[in-house]
Enzyme design. Structure first.
Site, PDB file in Angstrom:
ATOM      1  CE1 TYR A   9       0.639  -0.149   4.415  1.00 27.01           C
ATOM      2  CE2 TYR A   9      -1.671  -0.668   4.733  1.00 27.01           C
ATOM      3  CZ  TYR A   9      -0.415  -0.476   5.254  1.00 27.01           C
ATOM      4  OH  TYR A   9      -0.234  -0.606   6.584  1.00 27.01           O
ATOM      5  CD  GLU A  10      -0.263   5.735   1.475  1.00 25.75           C
ATOM      6  OE1 GLU A  10      -1.427   5.656   1.854  1.00 25.75           O
ATOM      7  OE2 GLU A  10       0.134   6.635   0.719  1.00 25.75           O
ATOM      8  N   GLY A  11       1.405   2.992  -2.684  1.00 24.45           N
ATOM      9  CA  GLY A  11       2.293   2.804  -3.830  1.00 24.45           C
ATOM     10  C   GLY A  11       3.110   1.560  -3.618  1.00 24.45           C
TER      11      GLY A  11
END
Lengths: 593, 593
Positions: A437-439
């Site tokens: 997550y978050e890229g």
């Protein structure tokens, strides 16, 4: 059990990652060493005594959803109340909004310990801090007056609503829509998925930050706006008004972080959720990036926090558990497995990765802080570039290490590691989301290679490598035999990094984009390992005034990491230079058909 | 969904791992190619159509224990019945006992597919086959007559009872005890943990193979005997008699393989469980090793099976899921993520590791078979040594790869990978046990370095490396540009392996045991990677007569693996040579205090 490694954290902040630079700045001149120590020690106490004991409970309980309401695990409401009463929620927020205005470095250190306590708990406030950040930088004075103080105090929590089923890594595909009302507000419609703490019972109100498109917006990411959508509308006197048209339609059944409710949020089923624009129309992505960059570091710190906890857990087990006889062990009966060379190898790998993750995260926080306190354009530009360069590394390396360390922790426990009651498995299940997550870490690598290396025509990354080389030279000049092959191995890895960097810059200059993309993941790892080795070595070099045991420990750790893990960089460099051809020739779709 | 890769399996058996050697032997001259193909194809059909659909169900349901009874997941009783009716249980057992007498190579291939279907299901019969093996080799004619046929047919299942709370890797500490009865039977007392399929509802009887000590037994592993302890005593006419004094006291709550009941077994709470000696008193460990060696290969095959399934799962997702635009993609809208270089990198890494795991497992099975069919002492010794050399590698590399591949599979799924319903997470949770049980991979490495390298004074391993070098030479001589740097990289890794081997042999010759133990884990990986690269290259070399697409696929895979993953060996070799000092200097106990 978790013991906050406050001393190692303080040392890393002060002597490896440059906290003193900040203490010399006008913005943080009041940040005396004893204040730093007091904050770290109190944050560590809270993490160890209040948060850590609830981590396994939360894993077992999860966050069930019934009648639109999410119940957090037993004890979490009380924990959250103690947390906000301690003032922890507003560490970095500005004093005007009721925050403490502390630098990111201290917040990073505290966040490490809270994540060691419980990643599923610590992620909630992290999102609130992101919302605070976005509001402080982009919201109108009215909005700030209404929301900021309560988000800073933690009376309310915040969320980030980006992802939709068809729009994950690619926000171009985002479909949620916003329509203008006569009164300047907006009606928000659409479904968002994977919304962390989208619904829960910790606070009376939840402030959603939502990306959506206006009817006349341009296609793609240039047509996305950011809206604030509260769960309950807020009256002018600050009291809660009517329920907004947003609800949690589901909570995901995840591999880990069971204590963190991951919600599907539905906006506008009953005519439209009322939202307020943050920043300008169609400029929502820029506002969101304010939140996302710090969120990337915060996710890196999750990997670090879980790694530290998993290391301590495995170390304690290895000291207690006895099996077989270690070579040279003259004691009675079976040896503690901590004396077996293969177990020691794993413990060292865990410890070194954890300390590398720590130093990289704090170095990134330092760069962010330095950019914030910079007093001239040159310094601001330099530190902004440094923060930009380090952010993808600080997201990816600590999260990959988190998974590696947690997996080694299971291995050290043997069969017991696979049994949930032991606790080692939870660390791997929790840590496994952080590289995603978050890229995803693949996207971090692409960001590093495509956007960060070309900064200042490649001059910034080259200057960065030169700084690391100075550390290798210093190790060599120290002439301490305890360093073993540290200097040589570090210098070799830095040559690998340099060569790989040249390859990447050339590939982009020549328009060979697919070549650069093919090697992005191994490139980030080379950069992260070389940086990690250098920071461990710096820690050993700066331990000269410390107790002898500390100096010996840090030297041993740097040496072990450079003599083992840094060996990866030569192969990775060849990989970067060689593998683009086979990767591009691989027709994955033909394999599936 | 799972598609059995029958063609690739058949190719690997026939053209990479030497099935034709067996077909030329007196023992297996009836094993025609079309029979091989028919068995593989029917085993694949059973795996894909019958087993695979129940894998996720079993994960969710688990195996609850109530009133001493374990309930297997919905559908498993019917599945097991179909399984034994298909005759699958007795593939390798001798025809005299009702088995099919097929070589281990075919059993390995079938087992791969069953594990792809469901690791939690396939492990049950694997243990029965181990019990069959031990009984065939060591039991008295009476015991054989009573138990063998029903275990071979699968009417009853078998278990292995080694581990006790204080005796895991170190069986010296084993405490379960056996007392002699007047009638030649024994009374067994004690607690065993981690007993796979220790209790369940699939069969009317369960035959436990139990290690225990006689009252006058020598200390350590030379005082351990093996006993057969049936859940129900068996009357002379074969019917079931009274319930024996053994019960399941608990079922573990595990990270994965939830469909496989892992039991705590209590023997002798009511006066002693009746047991029968297998083999001689105090020679139980030798009997158990018969079972364990094959079990080690079987666990390697679990890693392989899960890897193949995880690869297919990720590939299917990557072809369907669209995000962003891949470089050079001229299609409409977003690209399937399978076109993005970073995703292709991961898919290739998964595919290559899976095929390496397959080839290593089958090569090990081949060596075991060749030792069994050998017609003279020289051949028997050679192939026994080869099987001994390959067993730890075939246990450790495929199980480590299973974890790596499953984790990459999650990464390819992005956020969806962390959601249990997607199915990708289960593969990692299931695969994570395989590097631990049947001797941790650390113990496999120690076995390889300390017991296997010194075979024939090091001559066997050196001959083995020379065989691999011949493959590298053949790649070079082929002059096919599609091989890229395959020959050079493979040759370099073989030099690393050679140098590391010399180091290990010298360290042992000089009595530097701790040095050898410190480098054992990286040593096994160097050996496994070099072997894997060579076997992939061999596959490409032997594909000359195959369809062009197959030749191109195999060449690409060998090239990619050699140009990426084989790059690890240089660093690992330095690690082996350098890290012993820091590992031995590391005082883990001081860290914990």
């Amino acid at each position: 059990m978790y013991r906050a490694p406050v001393d190692e954290i303080a040392f890393t902040l002060k002597h490896v990652c440059g906290l003193d630079d900040l203490q010399k700045s006008a913005s943080h001149q009041d940040l005396a060493d004893d204040l730093v120590d007091a904050i770290l020690s109190e944050a560590g106490r809270f993490a160890a005594e209040e948060i850590a004991p609830l981590n396994a409970v939360a894993d077992q309980h999860g966050t069930p959803l019934a009648d639109g309401k999410v119940t957090t695990p037993p004890g979490w409401r009380e924990l959250y109340r103690a947390w906000i009463e301690g003032g922890w929620n507003g560490l970095t927020a500005s004093p005007e909004a009721g925050g403490q205005g502390l630098p990111m470095m201290l917040s990073a250190a505290a966040l490490e310990m809270w994540n060691s306590g419980s990643m599923a708990f610590a992620i909630g406030p992290t999102l609130t801090m992101g919302a605070v950040d976005a509001l402080e930088k982009h919201a109108s004075p009215d909005i700030k007056a209404k929301y900021l103080e309560k988000l800073v105090s933690g009376e309310w929590m915040g969320t980030m609503n980006l992802t939709e089923p068809q729009a994950g890594s690619d926000l171009n595909a985002l479909k949620a829509r916003a329509e203008r009302n006569e009164d300047g507000t907006y009606r928000i419609f659409g479904q968002k998925i994977f919304i962390t703490y989208g619904e829960h019972d910790l606070t009376d109100n939840i402030i959603h930050m939502v990306l959506a498109r206006l009817p006349d917006a341009p296609a793609g990411t240039k047509g996305i706006s950011l809206f604030l959508v509260p769960k309950f509308l807020v009256n002018d006197n600050g009291s809660l008004g009517k329920r907004n048209d947003v609800r949690a339609a589901g909570v995901e059944h995840k591999m880990g972080i069971h204590g963190s409710p991951t919600c599907t949020m539905v906006y506008g089923d009953e005519g439209g959720a009322t939202g307020w624009l943050i920043g300008e129309e169609n400029r929502g992505l820029a506002c969101m990036f304010t939140m996302m960059n710090n969120a990337r570091l915060a996710v890196g710190i999750q990997g670090l926090g879980v790694a530290e906890r998993a290391y301590q857990h495995a170390l304690n087990y290895a000291v207690e558990r006895r099996q077989g006889k270690a070579p040279g062990d003259k004691g009675e009966g079976m040896s503690p497995i901590a004396r077996h060379p293969d177990i020691k190898r794993m413990l060292l790998a865990m410890k070194a990765r954890t300390q590398v993750a720590r130093a990289i995260c704090y170095a990134c926080a330092h760069a962010i802080d330095m950019a914030n306190v910079a007093e001239d354009d040159t310094a601001r530009r330099f530190w902004s570039e440094r923060a930009s360069l380090l952010t993808p590394i600080a997201k990816a390396i600590p999260t990959d290490f988190g998974v590696e360390v947690a997996s080694l922790g299971i291995q050290i426990h043997g069969g017991m590691g696979f049994i949930e009651e032991t606790g080692a498995a939870q660390f791997l299940r929790d840590a496994r989301i952080a590289p995603i997550y978050e890229g995803t870490n693949g996207i971090q690598s692409i960001d590093l290679v495509m956007r960060k290396l070309p900064m200042s025509d490649g001059a910034h990354v080259k200057g960065f490598i030169a700084e690391l080389r100075a550390i290798a030279d210093e190790v060599k000049a120290s002439n301490r035999p305890e360093f073993g092959a540290t200097a040589e191995r570090l210098a070799a890895s830095l040559r690998d990094l340099e060569e790989a960097t040249d390859y990447m810059l050339t590939a982009q200059a020549e328009g060979r984009i697919a070549d650069a993309l093919s090697g992005a993941t191994p490139y980030l790892r080379v950069a992260g390992l070389a940086l990690g080795g250098a920071l461990l070595a710096k820690g050993a070099l700066r331990s000269a005034g410390e107790p002898a045991a500390r100096l010996a420990d840090r030297t041993l750790l740097a040496r072990n990491f450079c003599e083992t893990t840094l060996g990866e960089t030569a192969g990775l460099k060849s990989d970067i230079l060689l593998s683009a051809q086979s990767i591009q020739a691989f027709d994955a779709e033909a394999q599936a058909s």
